[in-house]
Design a protein around this motif. Structure first.
Motif, short mmCIF file in Angstrom:
data_model
loop_
_atom_site.label_atom_id
_atom_site.label_comp_id
_atom_site.label_asym_id
_atom_site.label_seq_id
_atom_site.Cartn_x
_atom_site.Cartn_y
_atom_site.Cartn_z
N PRO A 243 51.91 -20.41 40.44
CA PRO A 243 50.51 -20.53 40.88
C PRO A 243 49.92 -19.21 41.40
O PRO A 243 48.77 -18.90 41.13
CB PRO A 243 50.60 -21.59 41.99
CG PRO A 243 51.74 -22.45 41.56
CD PRO A 243 52.75 -21.49 40.96
N ARG A 244 50.72 -18.41 42.12
CA ARG A 244 50.14 -17.18 42.66
C ARG A 244 49.64 -16.24 41.56
O ARG A 244 48.61 -15.57 41.72
CB ARG A 244 51.13 -16.45 43.57
CG ARG A 244 50.40 -15.41 44.44
CD ARG A 244 51.27 -14.57 45.33
NE ARG A 244 50.43 -13.76 46.20
CZ ARG A 244 49.72 -12.71 45.80
NH1 ARG A 244 49.79 -12.31 44.55
NH2 ARG A 244 48.96 -12.04 46.66
N ALA A 245 50.37 -16.19 40.48
CA ALA A 245 49.92 -15.36 39.35
C ALA A 245 48.63 -15.94 38.78
O ALA A 245 47.66 -15.21 38.52
CB ALA A 245 51.00 -15.28 38.29
N ALA A 246 48.60 -17.26 38.62
CA ALA A 246 47.40 -17.90 38.06
C ALA A 246 46.18 -17.67 38.96
O ALA A 246 45.06 -17.54 38.47
CB ALA A 246 47.65 -19.40 37.88
N LEU A 247 46.41 -17.60 40.26
CA LEU A 247 45.30 -17.43 41.19
C LEU A 247 44.85 -15.98 41.34
O LEU A 247 43.84 -15.71 41.99
CB LEU A 247 45.70 -17.98 42.58
CG LEU A 247 45.93 -19.51 42.64
CD1 LEU A 247 46.62 -19.89 43.94
CD2 LEU A 247 44.60 -20.24 42.48
N ASP A 250 42.38 -12.20 38.34
CA ASP A 250 41.29 -11.22 38.47
C ASP A 250 41.89 -9.83 38.68
O ASP A 250 41.39 -8.83 38.16
CB ASP A 250 40.34 -11.59 39.62
CG ASP A 250 41.06 -11.76 40.95
OD1 ASP A 250 42.26 -12.12 40.96
OD2 ASP A 250 40.44 -11.48 42.00
N GLN A 251 43.01 -9.77 39.42
CA GLN A 251 43.68 -8.47 39.64
C GLN A 251 44.57 -8.12 38.45
O GLN A 251 44.55 -6.99 37.95
CB GLN A 251 44.56 -8.53 40.89
CG GLN A 251 43.78 -8.79 42.18
CD GLN A 251 44.71 -9.13 43.34
OE1 GLN A 251 45.84 -8.67 43.41
NE2 GLN A 251 44.22 -9.93 44.26
N ALA A 316 40.17 -13.97 34.34
CA ALA A 316 40.58 -12.86 33.45
C ALA A 316 39.44 -12.47 32.52
O ALA A 316 39.18 -11.28 32.28
CB ALA A 316 41.81 -13.27 32.63
N ARG A 317 38.72 -13.46 32.04
CA ARG A 317 37.64 -13.18 31.07
C ARG A 317 36.40 -12.59 31.76
O ARG A 317 35.52 -12.06 31.09
CB ARG A 317 37.29 -14.46 30.30
CG ARG A 317 38.46 -14.99 29.45
CD ARG A 317 38.34 -14.58 27.98
NE ARG A 317 39.58 -14.80 27.22
CZ ARG A 317 39.96 -15.97 26.71
NH1 ARG A 317 39.20 -17.03 26.85
NH2 ARG A 317 41.09 -16.05 26.02
N GLU A 318 36.36 -12.69 33.10
CA GLU A 318 35.29 -11.98 33.82
C GLU A 318 35.59 -10.48 33.79
O GLU A 318 34.69 -9.66 33.75
CB GLU A 318 35.24 -12.43 35.28
CG GLU A 318 34.77 -13.83 35.44
CD GLU A 318 33.62 -13.98 36.42
OE1 GLU A 318 33.47 -13.14 37.32
OE2 GLU A 318 32.88 -14.97 36.26
N VAL A 319 36.88 -10.16 33.81
CA VAL A 319 37.27 -8.74 33.74
C VAL A 319 37.05 -8.23 32.33
O VAL A 319 36.53 -7.14 32.10
CB VAL A 319 38.76 -8.57 34.15
CG1 VAL A 319 39.19 -7.11 34.00
CG2 VAL A 319 38.98 -9.06 35.58
N ASP A 320 37.46 -9.03 31.35
CA ASP A 320 37.31 -8.65 29.94
C ASP A 320 37.10 -9.93 29.13
O ASP A 320 38.02 -10.73 28.99
CB ASP A 320 38.58 -7.91 29.47
CG ASP A 320 38.57 -7.62 27.99
OD1 ASP A 320 37.58 -7.97 27.31
OD2 ASP A 320 39.57 -7.07 27.49
N PRO A 321 35.90 -10.10 28.58
CA PRO A 321 35.60 -11.33 27.85
C PRO A 321 36.54 -11.57 26.67
O PRO A 321 36.69 -12.70 26.21
CB PRO A 321 34.17 -11.13 27.36
CG PRO A 321 33.63 -9.97 28.10
CD PRO A 321 34.77 -9.17 28.64
N ASP A 322 37.16 -10.51 26.16
CA ASP A 322 38.06 -10.67 25.01
C ASP A 322 39.53 -10.67 25.41
O ASP A 322 40.41 -10.49 24.56
CB ASP A 322 37.84 -9.52 24.00
CG ASP A 322 36.44 -9.58 23.43
OD1 ASP A 322 35.95 -10.71 23.19
OD2 ASP A 322 35.82 -8.51 23.26
N PHE A 323 39.80 -10.84 26.68
CA PHE A 323 41.19 -10.77 27.14
C PHE A 323 42.06 -11.78 26.38
O PHE A 323 41.74 -12.96 26.30
CB PHE A 323 41.27 -11.04 28.65
CG PHE A 323 42.53 -10.53 29.27
CD1 PHE A 323 42.63 -9.24 29.75
CD2 PHE A 323 43.66 -11.34 29.35
CE1 PHE A 323 43.82 -8.76 30.30
CE2 PHE A 323 44.84 -10.88 29.89
CZ PHE A 323 44.92 -9.59 30.37
N LEU A 324 43.20 -11.28 25.84
CA LEU A 324 44.08 -12.12 25.00
C LEU A 324 44.96 -13.02 25.87
O LEU A 324 45.70 -12.53 26.73
CB LEU A 324 44.96 -11.20 24.14
CG LEU A 324 46.00 -11.87 23.26
CD1 LEU A 324 45.35 -12.61 22.10
CD2 LEU A 324 47.00 -10.83 22.73
#
Ligand code: PEP
Ligand code: MG
Length: 371
Positions: A243-247, A250-251, A316-324
């Motif tokens: 969970p910590r990774a999922a939360l 953004d980082q 993650a997609r806020e950082v990069d909309p195309d994040f894989l």
């Protein structure tokens, strides 16, 4: 069923499914043979190569044990030097079969005691040797091994010294694996193959773990490029399994180049029970009595694990909309879970080679249902 036994009509049918689906379907494979099977079944890459399976091979286990039993870095490095050509050959084979498609290679994940005999086994052997007046040197060796096994034993191995924690404490292990990957990539690039390696760090909980290990991997990458004179590209990413990774995606998304949800572990850590204990003891009662609608290890738990995934993907997609982002837990081959993965906006699901046709079909159905 072999891929050739799939039949021409079925292959045509799956081709139509591919035209409709949005999710890519990759496979989990640890050998060139499995990678070939996956390719024959229409997998568009490997979503997970578990490198520990290569360590378990009969001819390698003694060298792995030598590495684990070493008293210091020099001793570990000597054993790792013997493992390097074997791992290089493994990666060469898989990447070659999958040329033109991405291959995610996960660095060592399980706790080290999994490579050693059990304490009980050793105690029986030592007692037998002593009763039969066995060789003193052999007894001393087994007793030393027993000590090491006791030292490595953990109360909760699933939550213990495993995953990238091994890479932080024994960086030489990950350095060897990264070198094996890059040397294989350099060789294949020289031979004209287009390979797409994705180096994956397991069980990240904190951005600082990832930064440190990414630096280590990139350092090895730069060294291999210089030594071989070959320029090659690769990406470095992480599994999202706790969970910590999922939360904190953004980082993590600012440092990593891809994520893959390890939903076997993410389910365990979100529910707070270990799969082995739950399945052996109480999970069937929960399902029989409808406390839970279904085993969360078979079908993704949408309202809990799925919610974490949703938050993680959005951040993650806020950082990069195309994040894989993909999934490589067993849910990647379950049609209902695949439908959820489609809705969550994942890029790929990865499952066992034999499940690839079902996953292709389920991905198409998900696309049609959610049009
Ligand atoms: C997972 O946790 O979902 C995963 C793919 O890793 P493993 O099953 O090897 O722990
Ligand atoms: Mg896992």
């Amino acid at each position: 069923m072999t891929s050739s036994a799939m039949g021409k009509e079925f292959q045509t049918f799956l081709g139509w499914a591919d035209d409709v689906k949005r999710l890519d379907v990759r496979a989990n494979a640890d050998t060139p043979e499995d990678a070939q099977k996956a390719r024959d079944f229409g997998a568009k890459g490997i979503g997970l190569t578990r490198t520990e399976h290569m360590f378990m091979a009969q001819d390698r286990l003694p060298v792995v044990q030598e590495m684990i039993l070493a008293d210091d870095v020099a001793g570990r490095e000597a054993a790792l030097a013997k493992l390097l050509p074997m791992q290089r050959e493994d990666f060469y084979g898989i990447l070659k079969v999958m040329a033109g498609f991405p291959v995610t290679i996960r660095l060592l994940d399980p706790p080290l005691h999994e490579f050693l005999p059990s304490k009980e086994e050793l105690l029986v052997e030592i007692t037998k040797l002593k009763c039969l007046n066995g060789d003193k040197e052999e007894i001393a060796e087994k007793e030393a091994l027993l000590k090491r096994v006791e030292h490595l034993s953990e109360f909760n191995p699933m939550l213990g010294h495993r995953g990238c924690r091994l890479g932080i404490t024994y960086p030489e292990i990950y350095a060897m694996q990264a070198r094996a990957i890059f040397e294989a990539v350099a060789q294949l690039t020289k031979e004209g193959y287009e390979v797409e390696p994705e180096v994956e760090v397991p069980l990240i909980i904190h951005i600082n773990e990832f930064k440190r290990l990414k630096d280590l991997i990139n350092g090895v990458g730069d060294a291999v490029k210089e030594e071989t004179g070959v320029d090659f590209s690769y990406t470095v990413g992480t599994m999202i399994e706790v969970p910590r990774a999922a939360l904190t995606t953004d980082q993590l998304a600012k440092e990593a180049q891809f994520f893959s949800f390890g939903t076997n572990d993410l389910t365990q850590t979100t529910f707070g029970f270990s799969r082995d204990d739950a399945e052996g003891k109480f999970l069937h009662t929960y399902v029989d009595q409808k406390v839970l609608p279904v085993s969360p290890f078979v079908t993704l738990d949408e309202s809990g694990v799925g919610k974490l995934m949703d938050m993680a993907i959005k951040a993650a997609r806020e950082v990069d909309p195309d994040f894989l982002i993909g999934i490589c837990g067993e849910h990647g081959g379950d049609p209902e879970s695949i439908e959820l993965c489609h809705r969550l906006g994942l890029n790929f699901v990865s499952c066992s080679p034999y499940r690839v046709p079902i996953a292709r079909l389920a991905a198409a159905q998900a696309a049609i249902q959610n049009k």
